[in-house]
Motif scaffolding. Structure first.
Motif, PDB file in Angstrom:
ATOM      1  N   VAL A  47       3.747 -42.573  57.712  1.00  0.00           N
ATOM      2  CA  VAL A  47       4.724 -43.652  57.587  1.00  0.00           C
ATOM      3  C   VAL A  47       4.337 -44.475  56.365  1.00  0.00           C
ATOM      4  CG1 VAL A  47       5.665 -45.728  58.664  1.00  0.00           C
ATOM      5  CG2 VAL A  47       5.117 -43.728  60.068  1.00  0.00           C
ATOM      6  N   VAL A  48       5.275 -44.654  55.439  1.00  0.00           N
ATOM      7  CA  VAL A  48       4.996 -45.364  54.187  1.00  0.00           C
ATOM      8  C   VAL A  48       6.020 -46.476  54.004  1.00  0.00           C
ATOM      9  CG1 VAL A  48       4.671 -45.162  51.696  1.00  0.00           C
ATOM     10  CG2 VAL A  48       4.280 -43.172  53.156  1.00  0.00           C
ATOM     11  N   LYS A  49       5.507 -47.686  53.780  1.00  0.00           N
ATOM     12  CA  LYS A  49       6.361 -48.820  53.436  1.00  0.00           C
ATOM     13  C   LYS A  49       5.729 -49.508  52.244  1.00  0.00           C
ATOM     14  CE  LYS A  49       7.965 -49.235  58.114  1.00  0.00           C
ATOM     15  NZ  LYS A  49       7.891 -49.926  59.363  1.00  0.00           N
ATOM     16  N   TYR A  50       6.550 -50.177  51.453  1.00  0.00           N
ATOM     17  CA  TYR A  50       6.040 -50.761  50.213  1.00  0.00           C
ATOM     18  C   TYR A  50       6.945 -51.883  49.757  1.00  0.00           C
ATOM     19  CZ  TYR A  50       9.690 -47.700  48.530  1.00  0.00           C
ATOM     20  OH  TYR A  50      10.901 -47.071  48.351  1.00  0.00           O
ATOM     21  N   ASP A  51       6.404 -52.667  48.821  1.00  0.00           N
ATOM     22  CA  ASP A  51       7.193 -53.704  48.182  1.00  0.00           C
ATOM     23  C   ASP A  51       7.889 -53.132  46.952  1.00  0.00           C
ATOM     24  OD1 ASP A  51       8.240 -56.263  47.746  1.00  0.00           O
ATOM     25  OD2 ASP A  51       6.597 -56.784  46.395  1.00  0.00           O
ATOM     26  N   LYS A  52       7.125 -52.393  46.112  1.00  0.00           N
ATOM     27  CA  LYS A  52       7.700 -51.816  44.899  1.00  0.00           C
ATOM     28  C   LYS A  52       7.209 -50.384  44.714  1.00  0.00           C
ATOM     29  CE  LYS A  52       8.257 -56.110  42.282  1.00  0.00           C
ATOM     30  NZ  LYS A  52       8.331 -56.968  43.391  1.00  0.00           N
ATOM     31  N   CYS A  53       8.152 -49.471  44.502  1.00  0.00           N
ATOM     32  CA  CYS A  53       7.838 -48.076  44.189  1.00  0.00           C
ATOM     33  C   CYS A  53       8.137 -47.880  42.700  1.00  0.00           C
ATOM     34  CB  CYS A  53       8.678 -47.122  45.033  1.00  0.00           C
ATOM     35  SG  CYS A  53       8.237 -45.385  44.817  1.00  0.00           S
ATOM     36  N   LEU A  54       7.125 -47.431  41.963  1.00  0.00           N
ATOM     37  CA  LEU A  54       7.222 -47.399  40.505  1.00  0.00           C
ATOM     38  C   LEU A  54       7.052 -45.994  39.949  1.00  0.00           C
ATOM     39  CD1 LEU A  54       4.774 -50.386  39.965  1.00  0.00           C
ATOM     40  CD2 LEU A  54       7.273 -50.501  40.019  1.00  0.00           C
ATOM     41  N   ASP A  55       7.679 -45.746  38.804  1.00  0.00           N
ATOM     42  CA  ASP A  55       7.428 -44.498  38.107  1.00  0.00           C
ATOM     43  C   ASP A  55       5.978 -44.516  37.610  1.00  0.00           C
ATOM     44  OD1 ASP A  55       7.305 -45.266  35.065  1.00  0.00           O
ATOM     45  OD2 ASP A  55       9.035 -46.337  35.885  1.00  0.00           O
ATOM     46  N   HIS A  56       5.469 -43.364  37.232  1.00  0.00           N
ATOM     47  CA  HIS A  56       4.051 -43.216  36.890  1.00  0.00           C
ATOM     48  C   HIS A  56       3.611 -44.159  35.767  1.00  0.00           C
ATOM     49  CE1 HIS A  56       0.181 -41.268  36.655  1.00  0.00           C
ATOM     50  NE2 HIS A  56       0.363 -41.051  35.370  1.00  0.00           N
ATOM     51  N   THR A  57       4.375 -44.241  34.707  1.00  0.00           N
ATOM     52  CA  THR A  57       4.014 -45.072  33.556  1.00  0.00           C
ATOM     53  C   THR A  57       3.940 -46.546  33.936  1.00  0.00           C
ATOM     54  OG1 THR A  57       5.045 -43.481  32.067  1.00  0.00           O
ATOM     55  CG2 THR A  57       4.625 -45.686  31.181  1.00  0.00           C
ATOM     56  N   THR A  58       4.930 -47.028  34.660  1.00  0.00           N
ATOM     57  CA  THR A  58       4.940 -48.423  35.077  1.00  0.00           C
ATOM     58  C   THR A  58       3.809 -48.695  36.060  1.00  0.00           C
ATOM     59  OG1 THR A  58       7.336 -48.450  34.787  1.00  0.00           O
ATOM     60  CG2 THR A  58       6.376 -50.253  36.077  1.00  0.00           C
ATOM     61  N   PHE A  59       3.556 -47.747  36.963  1.00  0.00           N
ATOM     62  CA  PHE A  59       2.469 -47.911  37.925  1.00  0.00           C
ATOM     63  C   PHE A  59       1.124 -48.049  37.205  1.00  0.00           C
ATOM     64  CE2 PHE A  59      -0.940 -46.292  40.607  1.00  0.00           C
ATOM     65  CZ  PHE A  59      -0.818 -47.150  41.693  1.00  0.00           C
ATOM     66  N   LEU A  60       0.902 -47.242  36.166  1.00  0.00           N
ATOM     67  CA  LEU A  60      -0.361 -47.322  35.423  1.00  0.00           C
ATOM     68  C   LEU A  60      -0.543 -48.695  34.781  1.00  0.00           C
ATOM     69  CD1 LEU A  60      -0.666 -43.813  33.750  1.00  0.00           C
ATOM     70  CD2 LEU A  60      -1.962 -44.721  35.691  1.00  0.00           C
ATOM     71  N   LYS A  61       0.537 -49.290  34.320  1.00  0.00           N
ATOM     72  CA  LYS A  61       0.451 -50.643  33.750  1.00  0.00           C
ATOM     73  C   LYS A  61       0.059 -51.654  34.815  1.00  0.00           C
ATOM     74  CE  LYS A  61       3.774 -49.690  30.103  1.00  0.00           C
ATOM     75  NZ  LYS A  61       5.140 -49.891  29.627  1.00  0.00           N
ATOM     76  N   VAL A  62       0.644 -51.545  35.992  1.00  0.00           N
ATOM     77  CA  VAL A  62       0.289 -52.437  37.110  1.00  0.00           C
ATOM     78  C   VAL A  62      -1.160 -52.201  37.509  1.00  0.00           C
ATOM     79  CG1 VAL A  62       0.716 -52.938  39.554  1.00  0.00           C
ATOM     80  CG2 VAL A  62       2.640 -52.686  37.969  1.00  0.00           C
ATOM     81  N   TRP A  63      -1.546 -50.949  37.590  1.00  0.00           N
ATOM     82  CA  TRP A  63      -2.913 -50.586  37.970  1.00  0.00           C
ATOM     83  C   TRP A  63      -3.918 -51.169  36.990  1.00  0.00           C
ATOM     84  CZ3 TRP A  63      -6.031 -45.599  38.029  1.00  0.00           C
ATOM     85  CH2 TRP A  63      -6.631 -45.402  39.275  1.00  0.00           C
ATOM     86  N   GLN A  64      -3.586 -51.134  35.716  1.00  0.00           N
ATOM     87  CA  GLN A  64      -4.463 -51.721  34.700  1.00  0.00           C
ATOM     88  C   GLN A  64      -4.531 -53.239  34.867  1.00  0.00           C
ATOM     89  OE1 GLN A  64      -3.251 -51.109  30.620  1.00  0.00           O
ATOM     90  NE2 GLN A  64      -5.367 -51.254  29.922  1.00  0.00           N
ATOM     91  N   ARG A  65      -3.413 -53.860  35.123  1.00  0.00           N
ATOM     92  CA  ARG A  65      -3.377 -55.312  35.323  1.00  0.00           C
ATOM     93  C   ARG A  65      -4.225 -55.718  36.530  1.00  0.00           C
ATOM     94  NH1 ARG A  65       2.099 -57.390  37.004  1.00  0.00           N
ATOM     95  NH2 ARG A  65       1.160 -56.949  38.979  1.00  0.00           N
ATOM     96  N   LEU A  66      -4.278 -54.859  37.543  1.00  0.00           N
ATOM     97  CA  LEU A  66      -5.085 -55.140  38.733  1.00  0.00           C
ATOM     98  C   LEU A  66      -6.570 -54.837  38.525  1.00  0.00           C
ATOM     99  CD1 LEU A  66      -2.697 -53.775  41.499  1.00  0.00           C
ATOM    100  CD2 LEU A  66      -3.201 -56.174  40.990  1.00  0.00           C
ATOM    101  N   GLY A  67      -6.913 -54.286  37.355  1.00  0.00           N
ATOM    102  CA  GLY A  67      -8.302 -54.029  37.035  1.00  0.00           C
ATOM    103  C   GLY A  67      -8.817 -52.672  37.501  1.00  0.00           C
ATOM    104  N   GLU A  68      -7.923 -51.770  37.898  1.00  0.00           N
ATOM    105  CA  GLU A  68      -8.341 -50.452  38.355  1.00  0.00           C
ATOM    106  C   GLU A  68      -8.728 -49.541  37.201  1.00  0.00           C
ATOM    107  OE1 GLU A  68      -8.892 -49.216  41.394  1.00  0.00           O
ATOM    108  OE2 GLU A  68      -8.255 -50.994  42.449  1.00  0.00           O
ATOM    109  N   ILE A  69      -8.055 -49.700  36.057  1.00  0.00           N
ATOM    110  CA  ILE A  69      -8.410 -48.932  34.865  1.00  0.00           C
ATOM    111  C   ILE A  69      -8.550 -49.904  33.702  1.00  0.00           C
ATOM    112  CG2 ILE A  69      -7.369 -46.751  35.560  1.00  0.00           C
ATOM    113  CD1 ILE A  69      -4.917 -47.432  33.959  1.00  0.00           C
ATOM    114  N   PHE A  70      -9.261 -49.483  32.715  1.00  0.00           N
ATOM    115  CA  PHE A  70      -9.534 -50.374  31.579  1.00  0.00           C
ATOM    116  C   PHE A  70      -8.850 -49.899  30.325  1.00  0.00           C
ATOM    117  CE2 PHE A  70     -13.098 -50.224  34.497  1.00  0.00           C
ATOM    118  CZ  PHE A  70     -13.141 -51.542  34.899  1.00  0.00           C
TER     119      PHE A  70
END
Length: 114
Positions: free
Chosen positions: A91-114
């Motif tokens: 079961v999956v629920k979410y606030d925002k589902c993003l394409d790969h490129t946009t997700f990577l930008k969010v992931w970087q902003r969260l500090g997961e990648i540098f």
């Protein structure tokens, strides 16, 4: 019960919240690394667990499937991660589902990648 996990995720400013056998555990730091450590060190924590996370990408989703998670909430989820979880019957629920490129930008902003 999932709403309690989501509330904990936001009020305690953690990156990962897991409900397993009636116990809630919170985790800080890099979510995907923390998840990898859980899979490696205490995989039973994920079995039939409910989980809330700031961001879920494909690698994290694969670990959740491997661990036997039954329900996931994500503030941000990549379309690839959603597909992996959904195809596994989780079961999956979410606030925002993003394409790969946009997700990577969010992931970087969260500090997961540098």
């Amino acid at each position: 019960m999932m709403q309690e996990l989501i509330d904990t995720l936001h009020t305690e400013q953690c990156t990962l919240v897991i409900l397993h056998e009636g116990q809630i555990r919170t985790f800080d730091g890099h979510g995907v690394r923390r998840l990898y450590n859980i899979v490696s060190d205490e995989p039973e924590l994920l079995y039939e667990a409910k989980l809330a996370a700031k961001a879920v990408g494909r690698s994290a989703a694969s670990m959740m499937v491997q661990g036997g998670v039954k329900e996931v909430w994500a503030d941000y989820i990549s379309q690839q991660a959603y597909d992996v979880l959904h195809e596994a019957g989780i079961v999956v629920k979410y606030d925002k589902c993003l394409d790969h490129t946009t997700f990577l930008k969010v992931w970087q902003r969260l500090g997961e990648i540098f």
